[in-house]
Design an enzyme around this catalytic site. Structure first.
Site, PDB file in Angstrom:
ATOM      1  N   THR A 174       0.902  -1.148   0.000  1.00 44.54           N
ATOM      2  CA  THR A 174       0.000   0.000   0.000  1.00 44.54           C
ATOM      3  C   THR A 174       0.943   1.201   0.000  1.00 44.54           C
ATOM      4  OG1 THR A 174      -0.091   0.128   2.405  1.00 44.54           O
ATOM      5  CG2 THR A 174      -1.791  -1.194   1.353  1.00 44.54           C
ATOM      6  N   HIS A 175       0.557   2.264  -0.680  1.00 45.68           N
ATOM      7  CA  HIS A 175       1.439   3.449  -0.803  1.00 45.68           C
ATOM      8  C   HIS A 175       2.799   3.088  -1.417  1.00 45.68           C
ATOM      9  CE1 HIS A 175      -1.367   5.274   2.167  1.00 45.68           C
ATOM     10  NE2 HIS A 175      -1.272   4.078   2.754  1.00 45.68           N
ATOM     11  N   SER A 296      19.185  -1.332 -25.689  1.00 47.76           N
ATOM     12  CA  SER A 296      19.581   0.049 -25.894  1.00 47.76           C
ATOM     13  C   SER A 296      20.754   0.069 -26.861  1.00 47.76           C
ATOM     14  CB  SER A 296      19.988   0.668 -24.556  1.00 47.76           C
ATOM     15  OG  SER A 296      20.836   1.773 -24.777  1.00 47.76           O
ATOM     16  N   LYS A 302      21.134  -2.967 -20.960  1.00 49.94           N
ATOM     17  CA  LYS A 302      19.710  -2.638 -20.851  1.00 49.94           C
ATOM     18  C   LYS A 302      18.807  -3.684 -21.479  1.00 49.94           C
ATOM     19  CE  LYS A 302      18.003   0.855 -19.490  1.00 49.94           C
ATOM     20  NZ  LYS A 302      18.099   2.233 -19.939  1.00 49.94           N
ATOM     21  N   GLU A 309       5.601  -0.112 -21.273  1.00 49.95           N
ATOM     22  CA  GLU A 309       5.548   1.355 -21.235  1.00 49.95           C
ATOM     23  C   GLU A 309       4.532   1.891 -22.234  1.00 49.95           C
ATOM     24  OE1 GLU A 309       9.810   3.063 -20.599  1.00 49.95           O
ATOM     25  OE2 GLU A 309       9.996   1.115 -21.547  1.00 49.95           O
ATOM     26  N   GLN A 341     -20.167  14.103 -37.270  1.00 54.75           N
ATOM     27  CA  GLN A 341     -19.264  13.382 -38.163  1.00 54.75           C
ATOM     28  C   GLN A 341     -17.914  13.135 -37.471  1.00 54.75           C
ATOM     29  OE1 GLN A 341     -19.372  13.952 -42.483  1.00 54.75           O
ATOM     30  NE2 GLN A 341     -17.378  14.935 -42.271  1.00 54.75           N
TER      31      GLN A 341
HETATM   32  N1  ARG Z   1     -20.924  11.705 -43.150  1.00 56.25           N
HETATM   33  C1  ARG Z   1     -21.963  12.021 -42.247  1.00 56.25           C
HETATM   34  C2  ARG Z   1     -21.505  11.688 -40.834  1.00 56.25           C
HETATM   35  O1  ARG Z   1     -20.548  11.033 -40.707  1.00 56.25           O
HETATM   36  C3  ARG Z   1     -23.187  11.248 -42.586  1.00 56.25           C
HETATM   37  C4  ARG Z   1     -24.450  11.939 -42.198  1.00 56.25           C
HETATM   38  C5  ARG Z   1     -24.651  13.144 -43.018  1.00 56.25           C
HETATM   39  N2  ARG Z   1     -25.891  13.753 -42.699  1.00 56.25           N
HETATM   40  C6  ARG Z   1     -26.158  15.016 -43.056  1.00 56.25           C
HETATM   41  N3  ARG Z   1     -27.311  15.484 -42.706  1.00 56.25           N
HETATM   42  N4  ARG Z   1     -25.271  15.771 -43.666  1.00 56.25           N
HETATM   43  O2  ARG Z   1     -22.088  12.082 -39.876  1.00 56.25           O
END
Ligand code: ARG
Length: 476
Positions: A174-175, A296, A302, A309, A341
């Site tokens: 712990t710690h 290394s 090493k 990591e 999007q």
């Molecule tokens: N490429 C758009 C997206 O990834 C698809 C939907 C587009 N819809 C729109 N109303 N422009 O969200």
């Protein structure tokens, strides 16, 4: 499939030199400027959805025919054309064009080239808004399904090492201060538990995301007599989403996936950190296999734990991606906004990251050597059996725990001053502090006895660890 936005076209000085968009440009005189096309396009990443997009189109087409919205011949031509489009994309012969924005428009535009006017009937009673939500859920569902066996393999690797090391004593911390002896098996089983909950989180996410947005159309539903239950079941969804606005606006399924991924990545990073520590010259608890170490170029001695990591570091990327999506979505009004999007790349990056970090951890665990003698020697350092001594005083001499704690503290102080462990004190030394102590006390000062005595439910006694391993194996 590589993401490629490097077309490196110079934005045209006059935006209107591009033709109007074929699919939505009816009311536009000119086309979008090049830079507008480039910021607007999602094709260089959403083409990962092509299978899901085409599956959605097939289901929609079949439903339109069954409902008498589309005639048989057009339906047949569309299905044939979709097969061809899918084959071209899979074969790598399909041509992408940022002017066609996204995967939905690419598929439809190619379909039109292949089958002509009938292609334009496929978009009846749907929108890209319900399409993209459908594609995304289908894609993520597959991703979760592929992740689960990888997590199970990781748990299996942990269980195998835990079983071999059910009796291997090590210091429990712990710690990061030596606290009480535990077994290495018990330590690994802690991670098996965490991973079980991680798998549960992904399974929950999958359960909730498995509803079909298809048929919500742009946001309000449609006046055509569609059958949403039919498309939902054709696509393996449990049911259609109940509200058309929620269907196109919701991305909590993606946020939930990223949350589960972030928590998993935090767990992996903690184990990675321990592996880095254990493999150091200061600990020497483990030796990493050649397959998961690097040398290394300047220091020949090493043996660096690079994989551990990187697993530790990649948690930062995953947490960042969760943040990215939460911040994109916060404050967005109903329903779809183009902001959304930006929902895909963080999820793709996380899914790709997990396909590296989870198997890397599985591989490291399988490949490392446990240095049992070094662990055992360290287990007794730092007076880790002091609690055992205090418990003995309570159990055998009837001392109140607070008094036992005090007596033990005096004995630790004495041992510390002499630079020895507790079991190197003589009986006379001990009796000088508490007259009732007998020879029997020495039995509890050894680390093996200490761990063997911890038989409480969930405790580190080898007998309990073995039972926990058997139970966990049963559940896998
Ligand atoms: N490429 C758009 C997206 O990834 C698809 C939907 C587009 N819809 C729109 N109303 N422009 O969200």
């Amino acid at each position: 499939m590589t993401d490629d936005r490097s077309e490196d076209k110079k934005p045209a000085p006059n935006a209107a030199t591009n033709p109007a968009n074929e699919l939505w440009g009816g009311r536009f005189a000119g086309g979008a400027s090049d830079i507008m096309q480039r910021i607007n396009a999602s094709i260089y990443f959403d083409r990962r959805f092509y299978r899901q997009d085409i599956a959605g189109s097939r289901a929609h087409c079949n439903m339109l025919v069954a409902q008498g919205i589309l005639d048989q011949d057009d339906g047949h031509a569309i299905l044939k054309g979709l097969d061809q489009v899918e084959a071209e994309i899979t074969a790598g012969t399909f041509e992408y064009d940022p002017a066609k924005e996204d995967i939905h428009m690419h598929v439809e535009a190619r379909l039109a080239e292949l089958i002509g006017e009938a292609a334009g009937r496929l978009h009846t009673a749907r929108s890209r808004n319900d399409q993209v939500a459908t594609d995304f859920r289908l894609w993520l569902r597959d991703e979760i399904d592929a992740l689960d066996p990888a997590l199970r393999d990781l748990q299996t690797a942990m269980l195998d090492r835990a079983e071999e090391n059910a009796d291997t004593v090590m210091p429990g911390f712990t710690h990061l201060q030596a606290a009480q002896p535990v077994t290495f098996g018990h330590h690994l089983m802690a991670y098996v538990e965490m991973l079980s909950r991680d798998r549960g989180r992904f399974a929950d996410c999958r359960r909730r995301l498995n509803e079909s947005p298809l048929g919500a159309a742009a946001l309000a539903g449609t006046s055509f007599p569609i059958d949403r239950a039919a498309t939902a079941s054709a696509l393996g969804f449990d049911r259609p989403t109940a509200n058309s606005m929620d269907a196109v606006a919701a991305r909590d399924f993606a946020m939930e996936y990223l949350s589960a991924a972030a928590i998993l990545s935090v767990h992996l990073s903690r184990l990675a950190e321990e592996i880095v520590n254990w493999a150091s010259a200061q600990f020497k608890f483990i030796t990493l296999g050649d397959g998961f170490s690097t040398g290394s170029s300047i220091m020949p001695q090493k043996r660096n734990p690079d994989a551990a990591e990187l697993v530790r570091a990649k948690a930062g990327r995953v947490i960042g991606d969760l943040n990215a999506l939460l911040i994109v979505m916060k404050g967005l009004p109903m329903t779809y906004s183009k902001d959304m999007q930006e929902d895909k790349e963080p999820v793709f990056e996380v899914a790709d990251t997990l396909t590296l970090t989870v198997p890397a951890m599985t591989g490291m665990l399988g490949d490392l050597t446990v240095n049992r003698e070094i662990m055992a020697a360290a287990a007794g350092q730092g007076f880790t059996t002091a609690t055992d001594l205090a418990d003995w005083l309570v159990r055998e001499l009837g001392l109140p725990f607070r008094r036992a704690h005090h007596v033990t503290g005096s004995l630790v102080k004495m041992a510390e001053a002499r630079g020895v462990d507790l079991d190197a004190l003589s009986l006379a030394d001990m009796q000088g502090v508490e007259a009732g102590i007998t020879e029997a006390v020495f039995a509890v000062l050894g680390v093996q006895n200490s761990v063997a005595s911890r038989t409480s439910l969930g405790g580190t006694a080898p007998v309990m660890v073995r039972a926990a391993i058997a139970e966990a194996r049963g559940k896998l």
